[in-house]
Design an enzyme around this catalytic site. Structure first.
Site, PDB file in Angstrom:
ATOM      1  CE  LYS A 151     -25.747   3.259   1.712  1.00 24.67           C
ATOM      2  NZ  LYS A 151     -24.540   3.722   2.388  1.00 24.67           N
ATOM      3  CE1 TYR A 196      -2.899  -3.154   0.543  1.00 25.77           C
ATOM      4  CE2 TYR A 196      -3.269  -2.511   2.815  1.00 25.77           C
ATOM      5  CZ  TYR A 196      -3.484  -3.380   1.775  1.00 25.77           C
ATOM      6  OH  TYR A 196      -4.307  -4.467   1.965  1.00 25.77           O
ATOM      7  CG  PHE A 202     -12.849  -7.405  -2.711  1.00 25.45           C
ATOM      8  CD1 PHE A 202     -12.666  -6.044  -2.557  1.00 25.45           C
ATOM      9  CD2 PHE A 202     -12.275  -8.027  -3.814  1.00 25.45           C
ATOM     10  CE1 PHE A 202     -11.922  -5.306  -3.472  1.00 25.45           C
ATOM     11  CE2 PHE A 202     -11.528  -7.299  -4.733  1.00 25.45           C
ATOM     12  CZ  PHE A 202     -11.356  -5.930  -4.560  1.00 25.45           C
ATOM     13  N   PRO A 203     -15.384  -7.866   1.558  1.00 24.87           N
ATOM     14  CG  PRO A 203     -15.506  -6.944   3.703  1.00 24.87           C
ATOM     15  CD  PRO A 203     -14.550  -7.185   2.572  1.00 24.87           C
ATOM     16  CG  LEU A 204     -19.506  -4.440   2.740  1.00 30.60           C
ATOM     17  CD1 LEU A 204     -19.553  -3.030   3.309  1.00 30.60           C
ATOM     18  CD2 LEU A 204     -20.840  -5.152   2.951  1.00 30.60           C
ATOM     19  CB  SER A 243      -3.119 -12.866   2.543  1.00 28.29           C
ATOM     20  OG  SER A 243      -4.172 -12.222   1.863  1.00 28.29           O
ATOM     21  CG  ASN A 244      -4.277 -13.104  -1.867  1.00 26.05           C
ATOM     22  OD1 ASN A 244      -5.423 -12.880  -2.255  1.00 26.05           O
ATOM     23  ND2 ASN A 244      -3.491 -12.140  -1.385  1.00 26.05           N
ATOM     24  CD  GLN A 279      -6.972  -9.630   4.853  1.00 25.70           C
ATOM     25  OE1 GLN A 279      -7.228  -8.687   4.121  1.00 25.70           O
ATOM     26  NE2 GLN A 279      -6.244  -9.487   5.959  1.00 25.70           N
TER      27      GLN A 279
END
Length: 311
Positions: free
Chosen positions: A216, A59, A206-208, A157-158, A177
Site C-alpha cells: 500500500k 499493552y 511483524f508478518p507484514l 517470545s523473542n 513468537q
C-alpha cells in the site's frame, strides 16, 4: 473455512489467522487510542471467525487485557482463545526490568487472570528472556500452572534458538513468537527447523513488516510512528523493498487477492508456521487476512517469492 490448527502439543486449537490487540488500550504504544473502537474491532474479528486474540501486560500497560476481558463477557468463553504475555516487572523505584523468575510468573498469571476476568488463559508467553533465570526453570513454573488448569499452553517470545532449546529441555514449550517476515528471515537459520522437529508452533510477529508487505506504500509515504525506526523503512532500503513488493502485485492479480494475502499464504508454506497475527483494525481487513489461510500457492510461485526475498 480453513482448518483449525493445534498450538504445539497442547489441546488448544485455533483458526490460523489471529488478531493482535496492542492497539486495544495500547496508550503507551499509539497516540489517541479510542478504547471503544478497539473493542469493536475485536468484536468484528470474532464475528468474522477469528478465534485467537493476542494481548500482553505491556499493552497499555494492563489496559489491553482489561478491555479484552470486557469483550470476552459478550461471547461464549470456550469459543475464544486468549493469549497474553508477561516478563516486565518493576523495582522499588518504579523502574521496569525483565523478570523470568518462577515467583514472578505465578504472580503475573494471577494478575492477568484478574484483568482478563477469566478462570484460565489459553496461551501464556514469557514475553522476553531475562539474563539470569534458567529458561527451563521459568517454563517449569508455567507447567505447574498448566497442570493446575490456570493456563492451557506455554509460549516464549523473542527467544534465540539456544534459549528456546534451554526452555524446552522438558518438552513443555508449545509456541514461540518471534519476528519473521520476508525482509527478516532469520528464523529460517535454525529455529523453524527446531520447532518443526519438536512440535512447537512458530507464530511470527511483524508478518507484514508493519504494512510494507501489504503493497500500500510508495516512495512518497512518510512515517512518524514506530515504523520510522524500523530497518526496512530506512531510505535506501525502503526503496529497494518497495521494488520487491511491486513484483508481487501481478502474482496477487493471478489469485484475485491483495499482496498482503499472497505474503501471508507464503508464510504457511514454512515448516511449523501455522498461525499468523497480521495487524488489522477494520472488519474488512480482518476478513481479507483470513482468506490467506485458504490460498494454495502454486509451487513455482512459492519459489518465485522465496528467491525474490532471498536472504
Amino acid at each position: 473455512m480453513a482448518e483449525f490448527v493445534s498450538l504445539g502439543k497442547s489441546e488448544v486449537a485455533v483458526h490460523p489467522i489471529a488478531l493482535g490487540t496492542n492497539f486495544v488500550g495500547g496508550h503507551n504504544l499509539y497516540k489517541d487510542v479510542d478504547e471503544e473502537a478497539g473493542k469493536n474491532t475485536v468484536r468484528e474479528a470474532i464475528d468474522a471467525g477469528v478465534t485467537m486474540l493476542d494481548t500482553a501486560f505491556i499493552y497499555g500497560p494492563k489496559r489491553s487485557e482489561e478491555l479484552i476481558g470486557e469483550v470476552l463477557k459478550e461471547y461464549n468463553r470456550e469459543d475464544i482463545v486468549v493469549a497474553t504475555k508477561a516478563a516486565q516487572n518493576y523495582d522499588d523505584n518504579g523502574e521496569m526490568f525483565v523478570d523470568n523468575s518462577p515467583e514472578f510468573f505465578r504472580q503475573a498469571v494471577d494478575e492477568a487472570l484478574e484483568r482478563l476476568d477469566t478462570d484460565y488463559i489459553d496461551l501464556f508467553y514469557i514475553h522476553n528472556p531475562d539474563d539470569k533465570t534458567p529458561k527451563n526453570e521459568a517454563v517449569s513454573a508455567l507447567q505447574e500452572l498448566k497442570e493446575q488448569g490456570r493456563i492451557k499452553a506455554i509460549g516464549v517470545s523473542n527467544f534465540s534458538l539456544e534459549q528456546l532449546k534451554e526452555a524446552n529441555q522438558d518438552g513443555y514449550v508449545d509456541v514461540i513468537q518471534n519476528e519473521y517476515n520476508l525482509f527478516n528471515r532469520e528464523a529460517e537459520d535454525g529455529i523453524l527447523q527446531y520447532t518443526a522437529d519438536n512440535n512447537i508452533t512458530f507464530i511470527p510477529f511483524f508478518p507484514l513488516a508493519a504494512g510494507l508487505l501489504a503493497g500500500k506504500y510508495d516512495e512518497n509515504t512518510k512515517f512518524d510512528d514506530l515504523r520510522a525506526n524500523l530497518p526496512f523503512y530506512q531510505e535506501d532500503t525502503f526503496k529497494e523493498n518497495l521494488a520487491k513488493v511491486d513484483q508481487l502485485k501481478s502474482l496477487a492479480e493471478k489469485y484475485g487477492e491483495d499482496v498482503a494475502q499472497i505474503v501471508l499464504a507464503f508464510y504457511f508454506t514454512r515448516p511449523s508456521l501455522d498461525v499468523i497475527i497480521p495487524g488489522a483494525k477494520k472488519g474488512e481487513q480482518i476478513k481479507a487476512n483470513m482468506r490467506a489461510a485458504e490460498i494454495d500457492l502454486d509451487p513455482e510461485d512459492v519459489e518465485f517469492i522465496d528467491e525474490l526475498f532471498s536472504k
